[in-house]
Motif scaffolding. Structure first.
Motif, PDB file in Angstrom:
ATOM      1  N   CYS A 191     -15.064  21.973 -47.602  1.00 34.12           N
ATOM      2  CA  CYS A 191     -15.234  22.488 -49.053  1.00 34.12           C
ATOM      3  C   CYS A 191     -16.330  21.712 -49.457  1.00 34.12           C
ATOM      4  N   HIS A 192     -17.048  22.207 -50.838  1.00 38.53           N
ATOM      5  CA  HIS A 192     -18.046  21.605 -51.267  1.00 38.53           C
ATOM      6  C   HIS A 192     -17.407  20.709 -52.216  1.00 38.53           C
ATOM      7  N   LYS A 193     -16.870  19.358 -51.772  1.00 37.70           N
ATOM      8  CA  LYS A 193     -16.109  18.670 -52.396  1.00 37.70           C
ATOM      9  C   LYS A 193     -16.327  17.024 -51.965  1.00 37.70           C
ATOM     10  N   ALA A 194     -16.260  16.364 -53.194  1.00 44.90           N
ATOM     11  CA  ALA A 194     -16.600  14.836 -53.096  1.00 44.90           C
ATOM     12  C   ALA A 194     -15.349  14.181 -53.324  1.00 44.90           C
ATOM     13  N   PHE A 195     -14.787  13.236 -52.325  1.00 45.15           N
ATOM     14  CA  PHE A 195     -13.508  12.501 -52.519  1.00 45.15           C
ATOM     15  C   PHE A 195     -13.782  11.196 -52.659  1.00 45.15           C
ATOM     16  N   PHE A 196     -13.265  10.811 -53.889  1.00 41.46           N
ATOM     17  CA  PHE A 196     -13.626   9.214 -54.278  1.00 41.46           C
ATOM     18  C   PHE A 196     -12.211   8.490 -54.209  1.00 41.46           C
ATOM     19  N   SER A 197     -12.050   7.455 -53.367  1.00 38.84           N
ATOM     20  CA  SER A 197     -11.059   6.536 -53.463  1.00 38.84           C
ATOM     21  C   SER A 197     -11.736   5.386 -53.966  1.00 38.84           C
ATOM     22  N   VAL A 198     -10.355   4.969 -55.065  1.00 38.12           N
ATOM     23  CA  VAL A 198     -10.538   3.710 -55.703  1.00 38.12           C
ATOM     24  C   VAL A 198      -9.690   2.844 -55.769  1.00 38.12           C
ATOM     25  N   ILE A 199     -10.372   1.427 -56.050  1.00 39.02           N
ATOM     26  CA  ILE A 199      -9.530   0.177 -56.347  1.00 39.02           C
ATOM     27  C   ILE A 199      -9.262  -0.183 -57.798  1.00 39.02           C
ATOM     28  N   ASP A 200      -8.368  -1.005 -58.054  1.00 36.18           N
ATOM     29  CA  ASP A 200      -8.427  -1.629 -59.214  1.00 36.18           C
ATOM     30  C   ASP A 200      -9.130  -2.846 -59.192  1.00 36.18           C
ATOM     31  N   PRO A 201     -10.406  -2.688 -59.921  1.00 34.94           N
ATOM     32  CA  PRO A 201     -11.085  -4.063 -59.653  1.00 34.94           C
ATOM     33  C   PRO A 201     -10.596  -5.472 -60.571  1.00 34.94           C
ATOM     34  N   LEU A 279      -8.839  14.742 -48.254  1.00 35.03           N
ATOM     35  CA  LEU A 279      -9.994  14.060 -47.871  1.00 35.03           C
ATOM     36  C   LEU A 279     -10.502  14.859 -46.463  1.00 35.03           C
ATOM     37  N   THR A 280      -9.830  15.383 -45.853  1.00 34.33           N
ATOM     38  CA  THR A 280     -10.525  16.181 -44.476  1.00 34.33           C
ATOM     39  C   THR A 280     -11.226  17.260 -44.832  1.00 34.33           C
ATOM     40  N   SER A 281     -10.957  17.937 -45.876  1.00 36.72           N
ATOM     41  CA  SER A 281     -11.633  19.059 -46.439  1.00 36.72           C
ATOM     42  C   SER A 281     -12.741  18.781 -47.350  1.00 36.72           C
ATOM     43  N   SER A 282     -12.970  17.568 -47.458  1.00 32.45           N
ATOM     44  CA  SER A 282     -14.264  17.026 -48.358  1.00 32.45           C
ATOM     45  C   SER A 282     -15.320  16.822 -47.408  1.00 32.45           C
ATOM     46  N   GLU A 283     -16.661  17.330 -48.057  1.00 31.17           N
ATOM     47  CA  GLU A 283     -17.935  17.169 -47.299  1.00 31.17           C
ATOM     48  C   GLU A 283     -18.255  15.588 -47.507  1.00 31.17           C
ATOM     49  N   VAL A 284     -17.785  14.945 -48.683  1.00 31.88           N
ATOM     50  CA  VAL A 284     -18.400  13.832 -49.069  1.00 31.88           C
ATOM     51  C   VAL A 284     -17.169  12.723 -49.329  1.00 31.88           C
ATOM     52  N   VAL A 285     -17.002  11.598 -48.623  1.00 34.15           N
ATOM     53  CA  VAL A 285     -15.997  10.490 -49.203  1.00 34.15           C
ATOM     54  C   VAL A 285     -16.712   9.347 -49.443  1.00 34.15           C
ATOM     55  N   VAL A 286     -16.477   8.775 -50.680  1.00 30.07           N
ATOM     56  CA  VAL A 286     -16.824   7.562 -51.223  1.00 30.07           C
ATOM     57  C   VAL A 286     -15.682   6.742 -51.257  1.00 30.07           C
ATOM     58  N   GLY A 287     -15.578   5.736 -49.873  1.00 33.58           N
ATOM     59  CA  GLY A 287     -14.352   5.037 -49.987  1.00 33.58           C
ATOM     60  C   GLY A 287     -14.331   3.641 -50.320  1.00 33.58           C
ATOM     61  N   SER A 288     -13.620   3.343 -51.510  1.00 29.12           N
ATOM     62  CA  SER A 288     -13.503   1.928 -52.088  1.00 29.12           C
ATOM     63  C   SER A 288     -12.304   1.317 -51.212  1.00 29.12           C
ATOM     64  N   ARG A 289     -11.352   2.181 -50.835  1.00 27.82           N
ATOM     65  CA  ARG A 289     -10.483   1.770 -49.767  1.00 27.82           C
ATOM     66  C   ARG A 289     -10.828   1.683 -48.300  1.00 27.82           C
ATOM     67  N   PHE A 290     -10.471   0.604 -47.656  1.00 23.35           N
ATOM     68  CA  PHE A 290     -10.797   0.566 -46.326  1.00 23.35           C
ATOM     69  C   PHE A 290     -10.664   1.720 -45.355  1.00 23.35           C
ATOM     70  N   HIS A 291      -9.403   2.442 -45.369  1.00 23.38           N
ATOM     71  CA  HIS A 291      -9.028   3.390 -45.001  1.00 23.38           C
ATOM     72  C   HIS A 291      -9.749   4.783 -45.331  1.00 23.38           C
ATOM     73  N   ALA A 292      -9.931   4.800 -46.322  1.00 24.31           N
ATOM     74  CA  ALA A 292     -10.630   5.937 -46.836  1.00 24.31           C
ATOM     75  C   ALA A 292     -11.761   6.212 -46.154  1.00 24.31           C
ATOM     76  N   SER A 298     -13.719   9.664 -39.527  1.00 21.90           N
ATOM     77  CA  SER A 298     -12.921  10.560 -38.633  1.00 21.90           C
ATOM     78  C   SER A 298     -12.827  12.300 -38.939  1.00 21.90           C
ATOM     79  N   ALA A 299     -12.942  12.195 -40.164  1.00 22.33           N
ATOM     80  CA  ALA A 299     -13.086  13.893 -40.665  1.00 22.33           C
ATOM     81  C   ALA A 299     -14.309  14.377 -40.524  1.00 22.33           C
ATOM     82  N   GLY A 300     -15.328  13.622 -40.080  1.00 16.31           N
ATOM     83  CA  GLY A 300     -16.688  14.222 -39.934  1.00 16.31           C
ATOM     84  C   GLY A 300     -17.397  14.279 -41.162  1.00 16.31           C
ATOM     85  N   ALA A 301     -16.826  13.830 -42.348  1.00 20.26           N
ATOM     86  CA  ALA A 301     -17.510  13.690 -43.629  1.00 20.26           C
ATOM     87  C   ALA A 301     -18.836  12.797 -43.729  1.00 20.26           C
TER      88      ALA A 301
END
Length: 371
Positions: A191-201, A279-292, A298-301
């Motif tokens: 999907c035309h979607k951006a997935f943001f994984s966050v941390i608590d700084p 996450l897998t359905s997102s075109e973009v992943v902004v990953g603050s978490r390592f595994h994001a 792996s999802a091709g984002a």
């Protein structure tokens, strides 16, 4: 039936929970002993081959805490002795606190090091899967674990070359791509979607000043504004409630709401598939978490890694990722930059890493087949 005692970090962190479920699902004919509190009872419904050693969720006073600490240690030791193999699985398992350590920090560290060796000595076989080494700051710490890996472990598989090279003289040490490169992701359309994984700084583990923490929030806001302007649906995701991800998610959501930008919130609460589908359905992943970052690749984002630790850089450098398309929170280069000056997310082929991740389980595969 082979019996495995698991040694892992369980605090409802998506990455660590995925480590455990990936391990268990790989061996349906192996009995797994898992020490956890009652919040992990859901594992029984997912896996018939799991035997939970239930620990109390909360202890009201020092006497109660001490009592249950010794009970937990006794039960863990007994289960380890009765099992065919102890499997330690996790990421940042071997780290040393920097700077001048307080008395409490020194006691905690000594207890942790002693606990690692004690558990290993109780085991018939001991295998370490998926870890990285560090940060470390003293030769004593490094040498302690050199002896530990050499004499208390049958096999140690790190997820990065940096860690493995520190112990190149230990025959039992090697490396393979991160375990979660091998996760079977849901088959869902993009999907035309951006997935943001966050941390608590503001969480102590990230060692960020209040000024740096505020800068992190505003950088994430700038990135969300970028993708909102490009017409993307925005999803903010918490991987770990206990480490404060949800506090950051709420702060950022409120800021975006004030700007009239819609953001959908996703809280990980033991439903692994829900997060993987988003996450897998997102075109973009902004990953603050390592595994994001790992799962996004792996999802091709198109992935933009936001690195709070050198562990992410080590893995990305191993695979040849263009480090110009990362943000390193340990530097100052990202602070106060407008969205157009921040790196772009990019796609990167990790087919080789997806195939190679099975190497993390090579020693356990051999042991299980040989029984």
């Amino acid at each position: 039936m082979t019996t495995v005692m698991t040694d892992c970090y369980l605090s409802h962190n998506l990455g660590d929970d995925l480590f455990l479920t990936t391990l268990i699902s790989r061996y349906p004919h192996v009995q797994f002993m898992v020490s956890a509190d009652r919040s992990y009872v859901f594992l029984r419904g997912m896996f018939p081959n799991v035997n939970l050693l239930i620990q109390p969720n909360h202890c009201s006073n020092l006497i109660s805490k001490s009592f249950w600490y010794f009970i937990k240690k006794y039960r863990h030791n007994k289960a380890t002795r009765l099992s065919d193999v102890l499997v330690t699985i996790g990421g940042s398992l071997y780290w040393e606190q920097s700077g001048n350590k307080s008395v409490k920090a020194r006691i905690d560290e000594a207890r942790r090091l002693h606990g690692d060796r004690r558990k290993a000595r109780e085991a018939k076989h001991h295998i370490v899967i998926g870890a990285n080494f560090g940060p470390w700051h003293s030769d004593n710490f490094l040498n302690y674990y050199r002896d530990y890996f050499a004499y208390n472990c049958d096999d140690v598989c790190f997820r990065d070359r940096y860690s493995a090279n520190l112990f190149s003289d230990v025959p039992t040490v090697h490396m393979a791509p991160d375990v979660l490169f091998g996760v079977q992701l849901p088959q869902v359309p993009k999907c035309h979607k951006a997935f943001f994984s966050v941390i608590d700084p503001h969480h102590p583990k990230y060692c960020m000043s209040s000024t740096q923490a505020d800068a992190y929030d505003w950088m994430m806001v700038a990135l969300m504004q970028r993708y909102a302007a490009r017409g993307y649906e925005l999803v903010l995701c918490s991987f770990c409630q206990a480490e404060g991800d949800e506090r950051t998610m709420e702060r950022l959501s409120n800021i975006m709401h004030e700007q009239g930008i819609s953001v959908r919130l996703l809280r990980y609460r033991n439903d692994i598939r829900e997060v993987l589908e988003e996450l897998t359905s997102s075109e973009v992943v902004v990953g603050s978490r390592f595994h994001a970052t790992i799962l996004g690749l792996s999802a091709g984002a198109a992935v933009l890694p936001v690195m709070y630790s050198a562990k992410t850089a080590h893995v990305l450098e191993d695979i040849g990722f263009d480090m110009g398309h990362t943000i390193d929170l340990k530097t100052d280069g990202w602070k106060d930059k407008p969205a157009e000056m921040l790196p772009e997310a990019i796609c990167f082929d990790v087919t080789a890493q997806q195939a190679g991740a099975a190497g993390q389980f090579a020693a356990l595969d051999h042991l299980v087949r040989g029984r």
